[in-house]
Write a protein that holds these residues in place. Structure first.
Motif, PDB file in Angstrom:
ATOM      1  N   LEU A 495      49.502  49.362   1.056  1.00  0.00           N
ATOM      2  CA  LEU A 495      50.716  49.255   0.252  1.00  0.00           C
ATOM      3  C   LEU A 495      50.903  50.461  -0.656  1.00  0.00           C
ATOM      4  O   LEU A 495      52.021  50.968  -0.828  1.00  0.00           O
ATOM      5  CB  LEU A 495      50.680  47.959  -0.567  1.00  0.00           C
ATOM      6  CG  LEU A 495      50.642  46.652   0.239  1.00  0.00           C
ATOM      7  CD1 LEU A 495      50.523  45.450  -0.694  1.00  0.00           C
ATOM      8  CD2 LEU A 495      51.877  46.521   1.124  1.00  0.00           C
ATOM      9  N   VAL A 496      49.799  50.945  -1.246  1.00  0.00           N
ATOM     10  CA  VAL A 496      49.891  52.101  -2.131  1.00  0.00           C
ATOM     11  C   VAL A 496      50.235  53.352  -1.335  1.00  0.00           C
ATOM     12  O   VAL A 496      51.149  54.101  -1.701  1.00  0.00           O
ATOM     13  CB  VAL A 496      48.574  52.306  -2.907  1.00  0.00           C
ATOM     14  CG1 VAL A 496      48.607  53.642  -3.654  1.00  0.00           C
ATOM     15  CG2 VAL A 496      48.363  51.166  -3.885  1.00  0.00           C
ATOM     16  N   TRP A 497      49.518  53.605  -0.220  1.00  0.00           N
ATOM     17  CA  TRP A 497      49.766  54.837   0.544  1.00  0.00           C
ATOM     18  C   TRP A 497      51.203  54.881   1.062  1.00  0.00           C
ATOM     19  O   TRP A 497      51.861  55.930   0.986  1.00  0.00           O
ATOM     20  CB  TRP A 497      48.811  54.931   1.733  1.00  0.00           C
ATOM     21  CG  TRP A 497      47.341  55.058   1.461  1.00  0.00           C
ATOM     22  CD1 TRP A 497      46.343  54.597   2.260  1.00  0.00           C
ATOM     23  CD2 TRP A 497      46.679  55.709   0.365  1.00  0.00           C
ATOM     24  NE1 TRP A 497      45.098  54.889   1.734  1.00  0.00           N
ATOM     25  CE2 TRP A 497      45.287  55.579   0.563  1.00  0.00           C
ATOM     26  CE3 TRP A 497      47.121  56.364  -0.779  1.00  0.00           C
ATOM     27  CZ2 TRP A 497      44.344  56.084  -0.315  1.00  0.00           C
ATOM     28  CZ3 TRP A 497      46.181  56.870  -1.672  1.00  0.00           C
ATOM     29  CH2 TRP A 497      44.827  56.732  -1.444  1.00  0.00           C
ATOM     30  N   GLU A 498      51.696  53.788   1.597  1.00  0.00           N
ATOM     31  CA  GLU A 498      53.022  53.811   2.196  1.00  0.00           C
ATOM     32  C   GLU A 498      54.124  53.989   1.149  1.00  0.00           C
ATOM     33  O   GLU A 498      55.188  54.510   1.469  1.00  0.00           O
ATOM     34  CB  GLU A 498      53.245  52.543   3.017  1.00  0.00           C
ATOM     35  CG  GLU A 498      52.356  52.494   4.261  1.00  0.00           C
ATOM     36  CD  GLU A 498      52.673  51.340   5.194  1.00  0.00           C
ATOM     37  OE1 GLU A 498      53.567  50.530   4.860  1.00  0.00           O
ATOM     38  OE2 GLU A 498      52.016  51.243   6.252  1.00  0.00           O
ATOM     39  N   ARG A 499      53.856  53.568  -0.082  1.00  0.00           N
ATOM     40  CA  ARG A 499      54.853  53.774  -1.138  1.00  0.00           C
ATOM     41  C   ARG A 499      54.763  55.159  -1.759  1.00  0.00           C
ATOM     42  O   ARG A 499      55.770  55.829  -1.958  1.00  0.00           O
ATOM     43  CB  ARG A 499      54.685  52.706  -2.222  1.00  0.00           C
ATOM     44  CG  ARG A 499      55.786  52.790  -3.302  1.00  0.00           C
ATOM     45  CD  ARG A 499      55.564  51.838  -4.449  1.00  0.00           C
ATOM     46  NE  ARG A 499      54.419  52.217  -5.275  1.00  0.00           N
ATOM     47  CZ  ARG A 499      53.249  51.626  -5.256  1.00  0.00           C
ATOM     48  NH1 ARG A 499      53.038  50.598  -4.439  1.00  0.00           N
ATOM     49  NH2 ARG A 499      52.261  52.025  -6.039  1.00  0.00           N
ATOM     50  N   THR A 500      53.531  55.602  -2.051  1.00  0.00           N
ATOM     51  CA  THR A 500      53.380  56.852  -2.796  1.00  0.00           C
ATOM     52  C   THR A 500      53.328  58.072  -1.879  1.00  0.00           C
ATOM     53  O   THR A 500      53.487  59.188  -2.343  1.00  0.00           O
ATOM     54  CB  THR A 500      52.127  56.786  -3.685  1.00  0.00           C
ATOM     55  OG1 THR A 500      52.159  57.849  -4.638  1.00  0.00           O
ATOM     56  CG2 THR A 500      50.859  56.911  -2.853  1.00  0.00           C
ATOM     57  N   TYR A 501      53.082  57.857  -0.569  1.00  0.00           N
ATOM     58  CA  TYR A 501      53.155  58.937   0.425  1.00  0.00           C
ATOM     59  C   TYR A 501      54.197  58.534   1.467  1.00  0.00           C
ATOM     60  O   TYR A 501      53.875  58.213   2.618  1.00  0.00           O
ATOM     61  CB  TYR A 501      51.796  59.152   1.092  1.00  0.00           C
ATOM     62  CG  TYR A 501      50.713  59.636   0.158  1.00  0.00           C
ATOM     63  CD1 TYR A 501      50.906  60.747  -0.659  1.00  0.00           C
ATOM     64  CD2 TYR A 501      49.487  58.976   0.095  1.00  0.00           C
ATOM     65  CE1 TYR A 501      49.914  61.195  -1.521  1.00  0.00           C
ATOM     66  CE2 TYR A 501      48.479  59.417  -0.756  1.00  0.00           C
ATOM     67  CZ  TYR A 501      48.711  60.522  -1.560  1.00  0.00           C
ATOM     68  OH  TYR A 501      47.723  60.952  -2.409  1.00  0.00           O
ATOM     69  N   PRO A 502      55.472  58.529   1.114  1.00  0.00           N
ATOM     70  CA  PRO A 502      56.513  57.975   1.994  1.00  0.00           C
ATOM     71  C   PRO A 502      56.840  58.899   3.166  1.00  0.00           C
ATOM     72  O   PRO A 502      57.226  60.052   2.988  1.00  0.00           O
ATOM     73  CB  PRO A 502      57.712  57.849   1.044  1.00  0.00           C
ATOM     74  CG  PRO A 502      57.501  58.925   0.019  1.00  0.00           C
ATOM     75  CD  PRO A 502      56.007  59.032  -0.159  1.00  0.00           C
ATOM     76  N   SER A 503      56.656  58.407   4.388  1.00  0.00           N
ATOM     77  CA  SER A 503      57.024  59.157   5.586  1.00  0.00           C
ATOM     78  C   SER A 503      56.927  58.222   6.787  1.00  0.00           C
ATOM     79  O   SER A 503      56.739  57.008   6.640  1.00  0.00           O
ATOM     80  CB  SER A 503      56.129  60.378   5.764  1.00  0.00           C
ATOM     81  OG  SER A 503      56.674  61.258   6.727  1.00  0.00           O
ATOM     82  N   GLY A 504      57.043  58.764   7.986  1.00  0.00           N
ATOM     83  CA  GLY A 504      57.110  57.937   9.179  1.00  0.00           C
ATOM     84  C   GLY A 504      55.823  57.787   9.941  1.00  0.00           C
ATOM     85  O   GLY A 504      55.836  57.441  11.124  1.00  0.00           O
ATOM     86  N   TYR A 505      54.678  58.029   9.340  1.00  0.00           N
ATOM     87  CA  TYR A 505      53.387  57.906  10.023  1.00  0.00           C
ATOM     88  C   TYR A 505      53.045  56.441  10.316  1.00  0.00           C
ATOM     89  O   TYR A 505      53.675  55.516   9.810  1.00  0.00           O
ATOM     90  CB  TYR A 505      52.279  58.540   9.178  1.00  0.00           C
ATOM     91  CG  TYR A 505      52.198  58.011   7.756  1.00  0.00           C
ATOM     92  CD1 TYR A 505      51.621  56.778   7.470  1.00  0.00           C
ATOM     93  CD2 TYR A 505      52.716  58.743   6.678  1.00  0.00           C
ATOM     94  CE1 TYR A 505      51.555  56.284   6.180  1.00  0.00           C
ATOM     95  CE2 TYR A 505      52.659  58.261   5.382  1.00  0.00           C
ATOM     96  CZ  TYR A 505      52.083  57.034   5.135  1.00  0.00           C
ATOM     97  OH  TYR A 505      52.024  56.551   3.857  1.00  0.00           O
ATOM     98  N   THR A 506      52.000  56.270  11.115  1.00  0.00           N
ATOM     99  CA  THR A 506      51.486  54.935  11.434  1.00  0.00           C
ATOM    100  C   THR A 506      50.225  54.674  10.613  1.00  0.00           C
ATOM    101  O   THR A 506      49.315  55.512  10.591  1.00  0.00           O
ATOM    102  CB  THR A 506      51.143  54.822  12.924  1.00  0.00           C
ATOM    103  OG1 THR A 506      52.328  55.017  13.689  1.00  0.00           O
ATOM    104  CG2 THR A 506      50.542  53.462  13.249  1.00  0.00           C
ATOM    105  N   THR A 507      50.175  53.554   9.922  1.00  0.00           N
ATOM    106  CA  THR A 507      48.995  53.196   9.139  1.00  0.00           C
ATOM    107  C   THR A 507      47.968  52.507  10.027  1.00  0.00           C
ATOM    108  O   THR A 507      48.306  51.594  10.796  1.00  0.00           O
ATOM    109  CB  THR A 507      49.374  52.261   7.982  1.00  0.00           C
ATOM    110  OG1 THR A 507      50.245  52.956   7.082  1.00  0.00           O
ATOM    111  CG2 THR A 507      48.133  51.810   7.212  1.00  0.00           C
TER     112      THR A 507
END
Length: 748
Positions: A495-507
């Motif tokens: 949740l933190v990475w996808e919000r603070t590093y916003p882009s189209g990668y796959t987690t």
């Protein structure tokens, strides 16, 4: 009669005097007196000194009616002193916390020498500290005490009064006093060392030597720099009055000419139009005291020869030419750097037009510091699971030894480095690659990160300038857009990475590969790790690993580790691990740590240190999330929570949801260990809840999951996480078994 008399002359140092006197009053060694000499200072120095004398009987103040200079002020302090040993400290410098205790111990160990020479560190306004570069001359080897003739290299150490302790009876019997004028240390330090019947050295930093930006007397432009000639007259008069010291004339002659040369070429010391007169007087001293015999390097011989000849203009021309050559060399080096950089980028552009190599993978970690962290665990697993894969590791040359034999080493900024970045299919890092990296079609970039986020990260730092520093957020976003995969250890991180590093990668929420080793290490291997770190078999090893502070320029351990090991006793040792961005305090200060404090800041594997320890003490470091996988006790030390939250901020309240006991001060931490609370049932309950939230995937198979998904393209059939109740993390051998294993006997 106190053991030490600390003499502090004070003139125009009101901004620094409190810190200076606090460093004396706060010494762990208490048997001393302090004599502050107010040298007719027009500022508040006298009042500050009176304030200390009013509240501490060990402080006395001598007020001089007018400014006399450092030499006479020190003489006034000597006249008032009663201690066995005299120690001089300038009003803008400081003593390290245990300096007097360290000095007292060394004096006792060396039989009470006439003079003890100790070390110092330069302290700059920025907070940077640099130890004396000639500290090697203070090595405590050979006889405990000696004469100067036995170790003449001591003359190369900075000839100042404040890096030595002097037996007062010796000073009084020889009648040593300071002369007036600039460079008053010269006719004191040289005669003292030559006349001393016994000298000892202490290889420990005891003084912080402040490097002021402006205001240093010897850096000002003044005719008083000519005082240096009178001071050397006094040195040679001392030698001439004692025929037994004649052997020192060649050395003093060389030191004198070196001193003259330094003054002559120093910018801003000699007033305009006075250099010719200075050179004339230097030549006269050269003629008067010339005593060949000292070893002189070839370049120095030329300078000395020009002084003897009085060749003032030639000396200045050669000096100017030397400076010009230096400037030309710098410009040439800069040009070579630019040309090489342009050629490398041209080479890179050419490589970008060539096919991507589908079996090549490039790995790096921590800005090229060595083989470590999640990328290392993935690289090792990829070599095992992916047929025909060729791996390369980017690191600086000094870390090349950490890379395993089967992996190619790449040094940053080389042609091979740029070729690998341009043509390798897989790019794996726990930080971002070079901003000039062009992400090609067909390349796969994996961002592994290097910790579970407790502290604020990425774009969340926009409103926190103290933590963000000079971060270029537009460049950060461009780097993020190159990611194909972002590795996560748990839902919180996702949740933190996808919000603070916003882009189209796959987690990939697969766990952290670096933690696999916690489930794949045998008790015998743990015992061997402890042995390599010199941890006694019957001792509890505390790993102390604090994180860095964005709001502090200089970093230091918040805990008094020596007090900790002294209180806990001989069955505890501390593995002290400073954050990788900073130097170890003990190393920076030059102090010798307590024998039960083991400096592990330079150890290449943080995972190995975790395995070797019994308990972790940390603060806001993400290491706590990794360590929790071992299911061993954790203690959180938070003595600056308000400052840390204001400067950096956190994603959840650590005190409300900790992995173990929480201490808000050193005393609370000691209570936690002394009482046994650190390993009690309540601490275990907190740790279990913490593990359940943050360690759902760290089961020993995280690296395999990443490799199968990224390198082999598998999306089904990946190893499912092992439930927490079924995991068996590495555990140390029972203490008696550890003893036998370390000795080579079979374990239980």
């Amino acid at each position: 009669m106190p053991r030490f008399s600390v003499i502090v002359p004070a003139y125009r140092v009101q901004a620094y005097l409190h810190e200076c006197l606090d460093s004396v009053s706060g010494q762990s060694f208490k048997d001393f007196e302090t004599v502050v000499v107010d040298d007719g200072s027009p500022d508040a120095c006298g009042a500050i000194a009176d304030e200390y004398a009013g509240r501490d009987h060990r402080f006395a103040v001598v007020h001089l009616p007018e400014n006399t200079g450092l030499g006479p002020a020190r003489n006034a302090g000597i006249a008032r002193a009663r201690g066995d040993y005299l120690i001089f400290l300038d009003g803008d410098d400081t003593l390290l916390p245990d300096a007097l205790q360290t000095i007292a111990d060394r004096i006792a160990a060396t039989g009470g020498p006439d003079v003890l020479v100790y070390d110092y560190t330069r302290v700059y306004w920025s907070g940077e500290t640099v130890r004396n570069q000639l500290a090697g001359h203070l090595a405590e080897t050979g006889p405990p005490s000696f004469r100067l003739a036995d170790r003449p290299e001591l003359l190369k150490v900075l000839m100042v009064v404040w890096n030595k302790a002097y037996r007062r009876e010796f000073v009084e019997s020889e009648g040593f006093t300071f002369p007036p004028g600039y460079y008053e240390d010269t006719p004191w330090t040289y005669p003292v060392l030559m006349a001393a019947g016994s000298i000892a050295v202490l290889d420990a930093v005891c003084v912080g030597y402040r490097q002021r930006r402006r205001g240093n007397i010897l850096s000002t432009t003044s005719l008083r720099h000519f005082d240096v000639f009178d001071q050397y007259d006094r040195v040679f008069a001392f030698i001439d009055a004692r025929p037994g010291l004649a052997l020192w004339r060649p050395a003093m002659f060389r030191r004198m000419l070196d001193h003259f040369s330094t003054l002559f070429t120093s910018h801003g010391r000699l007033p305009p139009g006075t250099r010719a007169e200075f050179f004339r007087r230097a030549r006269a001293h050269c003629v008067r005291y010339r005593t060949p015999g000292a070893s002189v390097p070839h370049r120095t011989r030329l300078r000395h020869g020009l002084i003897r000849l009085g060749a003032h203009r030639t000396y200045r021309l050669l000096w100017a030419a030397q400076q010009s050559r230096g400037a030309l060399r710098l410009r040439a080096a800069s040009l070579r750097h630019l040309v090489r950089g342009a050629l490398l980028q041209l080479h890179y552009r050419v490589q970008l037009r060539l096919p991507v190599r589908s079996r090549d993978a490039v790995f790096a970690a921590y800005w090229h510091r060595g083989y470590a962290c999640n990328p290392a665990a993935i690289e090792a697993s990829a070599r095992e699971l992916v047929p025909g894969l060729r791996t390369s590791w980017i690191c600086h040359p000094e870390h090349a030894h950490t890379v395993p034999p089967g992996t190619r080493r790449l040094h940053p900024g080389t042609y091979r480095y740029w070729t690998a970045l341009a043509r390798s299919k897989y790019l794996v890092n726990n930080v971002n690659f070079d901003r000039r990296l062009v992400k090609r079609r067909g390349q796969v970039l994996v961002q592994t990160h290097h910790g579970t986020p407790l502290k604020t990260m990425g774009t969340d730092l926009v409103d926190r300038p103290a933590a963000a520093g000079s971060t270029d957020f537009e460049q950060l976003l461009r780097n993020i857009d190159k990611w194909d995969f972002s590795l996560s250890a748990n839902l919180h991180s996702t949740l933190v990475w996808e919000r603070t590093y916003p882009s189209g990668y796959t987690t990939l929420e697969y766990g952290y590969p670096r933690n696999d080793v916690f489930h794949r290490t045998s008790p015998q291997e743990v015992a061997r790790l402890r042995e390599t770190l010199s941890i006694p078999p019957d001792c509890t090893a505390i790993l102390y690993a604090p994180t860095h502070r964005d709001y502090r320029r200089s970093q230091h351990h918040a805990l008094d580790l020596e007090r900790l090991v002294k209180v806990l006793g001989p069955r505890f040792v501390v593995l002290a691990r400073s954050h990788y961005l900073y130097s170890v305090p003990e190393a920076a200060s030059g102090r010798t740590p307590h024998p039960r404090i083991i400096d592990v800041s330079g150890h290449p594997s943080l995972e190995a240190l975790c395995l070797a320890s019994d308990v972790l003490v940390t603060d806001y470091s993400s290491l706590m999330f990794d360590y929790a996988n071992l299911d061993r006790p954790l203690v959180i030390h938070l003595d600056d929570s308000e400052a840390y939250e204001a400067a950096r901020g956190t994603y959840f309240d650590l005190q409300a949801f900790p992995p173990g006991a929480v201490a808000r001060s050193q005393d609370e931490l000691l209570d936690i260990f002394v009482s046994g609370y650190w390993r009690g049932s309540r601490s275990a309950q907190l740790r279990a809840a913490f593990r359940a939230r943050f360690c759902p995937h760290d089961d020993g198979y995280a690296a395999e999951r990443v490799v199968r998904r990224v390198f082999l393209g598998e999306t089904a059939g990946l190893p499912r996480p092992v439930p927490l109740t079924e995991r068996r993390p590495a555990a140390p051998l029972p203490r008696q078994s550890a003893v036998r294993a370390a000795a080579g006997a079979p374990g239980d």
